[in-house]
Design a protein around this motif. Structure first.
Motif, PDB file in Angstrom:
ATOM      1  N   LEU A  74     -22.783  -8.599   1.928  1.00 45.63           N
ATOM      2  CA  LEU A  74     -22.213  -7.297   2.245  1.00 45.63           C
ATOM      3  C   LEU A  74     -21.101  -7.456   3.280  1.00 45.63           C
ATOM      4  CD1 LEU A  74     -25.450  -5.104   2.579  1.00 45.63           C
ATOM      5  CD2 LEU A  74     -24.020  -5.470   0.554  1.00 45.63           C
ATOM      6  N   ILE A  75     -20.181  -6.513   3.259  1.00 52.73           N
ATOM      7  CA  ILE A  75     -19.086  -6.448   4.227  1.00 52.73           C
ATOM      8  C   ILE A  75     -19.234  -5.149   5.001  1.00 52.73           C
ATOM      9  CG2 ILE A  75     -16.578  -6.267   4.510  1.00 52.73           C
ATOM     10  CD1 ILE A  75     -16.317  -7.761   1.826  1.00 52.73           C
ATOM     11  N   PHE A  76     -19.218  -5.243   6.332  1.00 52.37           N
ATOM     12  CA  PHE A  76     -19.320  -4.055   7.177  1.00 52.37           C
ATOM     13  C   PHE A  76     -18.014  -3.896   7.946  1.00 52.37           C
ATOM     14  CE2 PHE A  76     -23.701  -5.817   6.996  1.00 52.37           C
ATOM     15  CZ  PHE A  76     -24.274  -4.799   6.236  1.00 52.37           C
ATOM     16  N   CYS A  77     -17.378  -2.760   7.773  1.00 48.61           N
ATOM     17  CA  CYS A  77     -16.094  -2.487   8.420  1.00 48.61           C
ATOM     18  C   CYS A  77     -16.227  -1.232   9.271  1.00 48.61           C
ATOM     19  CB  CYS A  77     -15.004  -2.314   7.372  1.00 48.61           C
ATOM     20  SG  CYS A  77     -13.380  -1.921   8.046  1.00 48.61           S
ATOM     21  N   THR A  78     -15.741  -1.301  10.512  1.00 46.69           N
ATOM     22  CA  THR A  78     -15.755  -0.157  11.425  1.00 46.69           C
ATOM     23  C   THR A  78     -14.340   0.398  11.538  1.00 46.69           C
ATOM     24  OG1 THR A  78     -17.538  -1.178  12.692  1.00 46.69           O
ATOM     25  CG2 THR A  78     -16.340   0.637  13.742  1.00 46.69           C
ATOM     26  N   PRO A  79     -14.059   1.534  10.923  1.00 45.09           N
ATOM     27  CA  PRO A  79     -12.690   2.062  10.947  1.00 45.09           C
ATOM     28  C   PRO A  79     -12.198   2.321  12.371  1.00 45.09           C
ATOM     29  CG  PRO A  79     -14.004   3.179   9.287  1.00 45.09           C
ATOM     30  CD  PRO A  79     -14.952   2.368  10.110  1.00 45.09           C
ATOM     31  N   ASP A  80     -10.957   1.966  12.597  1.00 51.81           N
ATOM     32  CA  ASP A  80     -10.297   2.158  13.890  1.00 51.81           C
ATOM     33  C   ASP A  80      -9.006   2.921  13.634  1.00 51.81           C
ATOM     34  OD1 ASP A  80      -8.585   1.777  16.165  1.00 51.81           O
ATOM     35  OD2 ASP A  80      -9.784   0.034  16.757  1.00 51.81           O
ATOM     36  N   ALA A  81      -8.869   4.091  14.230  1.00 53.36           N
ATOM     37  CA  ALA A  81      -7.699   4.945  13.975  1.00 53.36           C
ATOM     38  C   ALA A  81      -6.397   4.225  14.298  1.00 53.36           C
ATOM     39  CB  ALA A  81      -7.812   6.236  14.783  1.00 53.36           C
ATOM     40  N   ARG A  82      -6.417   3.369  15.330  1.00 55.28           N
ATOM     41  CA  ARG A  82      -5.186   2.658  15.704  1.00 55.28           C
ATOM     42  C   ARG A  82      -4.792   1.635  14.637  1.00 55.28           C
ATOM     43  NH1 ARG A  82      -7.550   0.781  21.337  1.00 55.28           N
ATOM     44  NH2 ARG A  82      -9.267   0.498  19.845  1.00 55.28           N
ATOM     45  N   VAL A  83      -5.782   0.960  14.078  1.00 54.74           N
ATOM     46  CA  VAL A  83      -5.507   0.000  13.007  1.00 54.74           C
ATOM     47  C   VAL A  83      -4.983   0.721  11.770  1.00 54.74           C
ATOM     48  CG1 VAL A  83      -6.545  -1.678  11.431  1.00 54.74           C
ATOM     49  CG2 VAL A  83      -7.215  -1.652  13.842  1.00 54.74           C
ATOM     50  N   ILE A  84      -5.631   1.813  11.421  1.00 52.95           N
ATOM     51  CA  ILE A  84      -5.210   2.580  10.238  1.00 52.95           C
ATOM     52  C   ILE A  84      -3.785   3.081  10.400  1.00 52.95           C
ATOM     53  CG2 ILE A  84      -5.653   4.687   8.909  1.00 52.95           C
ATOM     54  CD1 ILE A  84      -8.659   4.241   9.510  1.00 52.95           C
ATOM     55  N   GLU A  85      -3.446   3.550  11.596  1.00 52.13           N
ATOM     56  CA  GLU A  85      -2.105   4.084  11.850  1.00 52.13           C
ATOM     57  C   GLU A  85      -1.051   2.983  11.782  1.00 52.13           C
ATOM     58  OE1 GLU A  85       0.842   6.863  12.600  1.00 52.13           O
ATOM     59  OE2 GLU A  85      -1.289   7.218  12.166  1.00 52.13           O
ATOM     60  N   ALA A  86      -1.411   1.765  12.221  1.00 49.04           N
ATOM     61  CA  ALA A  86      -0.439   0.664  12.305  1.00 49.04           C
ATOM     62  C   ALA A  86      -0.474  -0.256  11.094  1.00 49.04           C
ATOM     63  CB  ALA A  86      -0.716  -0.151  13.570  1.00 49.04           C
ATOM     64  N   ARG A  87      -1.140   0.148  10.011  1.00 48.36           N
ATOM     65  CA  ARG A  87      -1.379  -0.769   8.894  1.00 48.36           C
ATOM     66  C   ARG A  87      -0.120  -1.134   8.116  1.00 48.36           C
ATOM     67  NH1 ARG A  87      -2.362   4.279   7.131  1.00 48.36           N
ATOM     68  NH2 ARG A  87      -1.693   4.836   5.002  1.00 48.36           N
ATOM     69  N   GLY A  88       0.950  -0.355   8.229  1.00 41.14           N
ATOM     70  CA  GLY A  88       2.167  -0.632   7.468  1.00 41.14           C
ATOM     71  C   GLY A  88       2.128   0.009   6.094  1.00 41.14           C
ATOM     72  N   ASN A  89       3.122  -0.281   5.294  1.00 42.48           N
ATOM     73  CA  ASN A  89       3.249   0.327   3.978  1.00 42.48           C
ATOM     74  C   ASN A  89       2.507  -0.474   2.909  1.00 42.48           C
ATOM     75  OD1 ASN A  89       4.982   2.382   4.945  1.00 42.48           O
ATOM     76  ND2 ASN A  89       6.747   0.992   4.792  1.00 42.48           N
ATOM     77  N   ASP A  90       2.049   0.224   1.914  1.00 39.49           N
ATOM     78  CA  ASP A  90       1.445  -0.414   0.747  1.00 39.49           C
ATOM     79  C   ASP A  90       2.538  -1.169  -0.011  1.00 39.49           C
ATOM     80  OD1 ASP A  90       0.124  -1.105  -1.585  1.00 39.49           O
ATOM     81  OD2 ASP A  90      -0.659   0.901  -1.986  1.00 39.49           O
ATOM     82  N   PRO A  91       2.414  -2.483  -0.210  1.00 40.43           N
ATOM     83  CA  PRO A  91       3.474  -3.244  -0.880  1.00 40.43           C
ATOM     84  C   PRO A  91       3.508  -3.068  -2.392  1.00 40.43           C
ATOM     85  CG  PRO A  91       1.644  -4.693  -0.365  1.00 40.43           C
ATOM     86  CD  PRO A  91       1.302  -3.354   0.228  1.00 40.43           C
ATOM     87  N   TRP A  92       2.574  -2.307  -2.957  1.00 39.91           N
ATOM     88  CA  TRP A  92       2.499  -2.143  -4.407  1.00 39.91           C
ATOM     89  C   TRP A  92       2.994  -0.777  -4.822  1.00 39.91           C
ATOM     90  CZ3 TRP A  92       1.588  -6.540  -6.846  1.00 39.91           C
ATOM     91  CH2 TRP A  92       0.967  -7.557  -6.114  1.00 39.91           C
ATOM     92  N   PRO A  93       3.649  -0.688  -6.005  1.00 47.10           N
ATOM     93  CA  PRO A  93       3.904  -1.728  -7.010  1.00 47.10           C
ATOM     94  C   PRO A  93       4.977  -2.729  -6.576  1.00 47.10           C
ATOM     95  CG  PRO A  93       4.953   0.310  -7.665  1.00 47.10           C
ATOM     96  CD  PRO A  93       4.152   0.633  -6.443  1.00 47.10           C
ATOM     97  N   TYR A  94       4.952  -3.889  -7.219  1.00 44.17           N
ATOM     98  CA  TYR A  94       5.845  -4.993  -6.902  1.00 44.17           C
ATOM     99  C   TYR A  94       6.790  -5.214  -8.081  1.00 44.17           C
ATOM    100  CZ  TYR A  94       7.304  -9.802  -5.850  1.00 44.17           C
ATOM    101  OH  TYR A  94       8.045 -10.933  -5.586  1.00 44.17           O
TER     102      TYR A  94
END
Length: 384
Positions: free
Chosen positions: A175-195
């Motif tokens: 299993l993978i456990f991820c704790t969302p962080d508003a700062r990370v979400i805000e700074a994630r950058g743009n979705d590179p897809w479609p390519y």
């Protein structure tokens, strides 16, 4: 073939889609069971919007139907398997919201469950698309077999959503456990897809043309060598008729047919919503005129004798399993859809022995071209 999965809330009869008595592959695995066990032990989900991403055959969605989840999938077959498994287990049709990867995601997600896909690019795109709906109270749990979860998988969760860790392995699942962080979400950058990339100059009529790939499409960042070989040996212009790019991927083969024969009616078909969206974008970028774009189960829905030409680069994996079941079904469907004298052209790795399968289905197989790795084969429908 249906089998039964035991979960904390009960036992569920599950099957892949379409059901094939020769297919002995299960519709669930240890990673599905591990996730469901964890949810029961942790009391999740208790309320809120539950989103299940990448549920391969609907096992997770079916077990969680009482929580009225939203399922997001790229696979038409997975979506139809989910419908069938919900009905098989007595769930009401309106208990689950079924979305594709091309649909807008929910505006808020309180519990996000991710079946890790084979494609890292698809996971990246899915997390980017869902990130705006995730908040710091969202429970995010991923699941997959140990061989499917890599350091790069964890880094994607960390870069797009927040701090991430893994569980101990259980029955070769993790299993993978991820704790969302508003700062990370805000700074994630743009979705590179479609390519988008440009085709090489040695692939015939589509040389130098632009190709559009949505995340998850096979070999999305470059032209795969099998398709490259196929493009060099496609049939010439036939003066019209109906041609199907079966398992179209990014649509470059069907686009080549349309450019070679402007009078042809070209149909692009794939069971992946991402692939059909890619094929349409590639076609629109390079060709004029009308074409048809279908998401579906191969040539199901095509009337017998309604097609002149089928072009096919069949997959030989079903998720992690190696199988010729998909190719066999594609060839059988092609024979039914083709009119008398119609042709199926196939490219494949030499070792897969498609010439044997084609002879069983069509009664004939002709070698068109070959190199050290690939063959292009042609089969003709004889009689009605």
């Amino acid at each position: 073939m249906s089998d039964r999965m035991t979960a904390p809330w009960g036992e569920y009869a599950l099957a892949r889609f379409p059901e094939d008595p020769r297919d002995r592959l299960r519709a669930w695995d240890a990673s599905d069971a591990y996730l469901l066990s964890h949810l029961a032990e942790s009391g999740t989900p208790s309320d809120g919007t539950v989103v299940v991403v990448g549920d391969r055959w609907g096992a997770l969605t079916t077990a969680l139907a009482g929580h009225r989840p939203t399922q997001i999938t790229d696979s038409y077959l997975s979506r139809e398997a989910t419908r069938a498994n919900l009905a098989r287990n007595g769930a009401e049709a309106d208990t689950v919201r079924l979305l594709t990867t091309q649909d807008p995601p929910p505006g808020r997600v309180d519990v996000l469950l991710v079946r890790v896909p084979k494609s890292l690019a698809l996971l990246e795109d899915q997390l980017h698309r869902l990130a705006p709906a995730v908040h710091e109270g969202t429970v995010v749990v991923g699941t997959g077999m140990v061989k499917e979860i890599h350091t790069s998988t964890l880094r994607l969760f960390e870069r797009i959503l927040g701090p991430t860790r893994t569980s101990l392995a259980r029955q070769k699942a993790r299993l993978i456990f991820c704790t969302p962080d508003a700062r990370v979400i805000e700074a994630r950058g743009n979705d590179p897809w479609p390519y988008t990339y440009q085709l090489p100059d040695d692939v015939g009529v589509v040389a130098g043309r632009r190709v559009v790939n949505h995340a998850g499409v096979f070999c999305a960042d470059r032209l795969d060598i099998g398709t490259r070989f196929f493009l060099r040996h496609l049939p010439g212009g036939r003066g019209g008729g109906r041609a199907v790019d079966l398992g179209c991927g990014n649509g470059v083969v069907g686009t080549a047919v349309a450019l070679t024969d402007p009078d042809a009616e070209v149909v692009f078909v794939d069971e992946s919503y991402q692939a059909v969206a890619s094929a349409e974008a590639t076609y629109r970028a390079n060709a004029d005129g009308e074409a048809e774009f279908r998401v579906g189960d191969g040539l199901e829905g095509f009337a017998p004798g309604s097609v002149d030409l089928v072009l096919n680069n069949p997959p030989f994996h079903s998720h992690q399993a190696t199988t010729d079941a998909t190719a066999r079904r594609m060839f059988t469907g092609a024979r039914r859809a083709l009119l008398a004298g119609g042709e199926l052209w196939v490219v494949g790795n030499r070792h897969l022995g498609y010439h044997i399968t084609l002879r069983r289905v069509f009664g004939n197989s002709e070698l068109v071209a070959s190199d050290a790795k690939f063959v292009v084969l042609k089969a003709v429908k004889r009689g009605s």
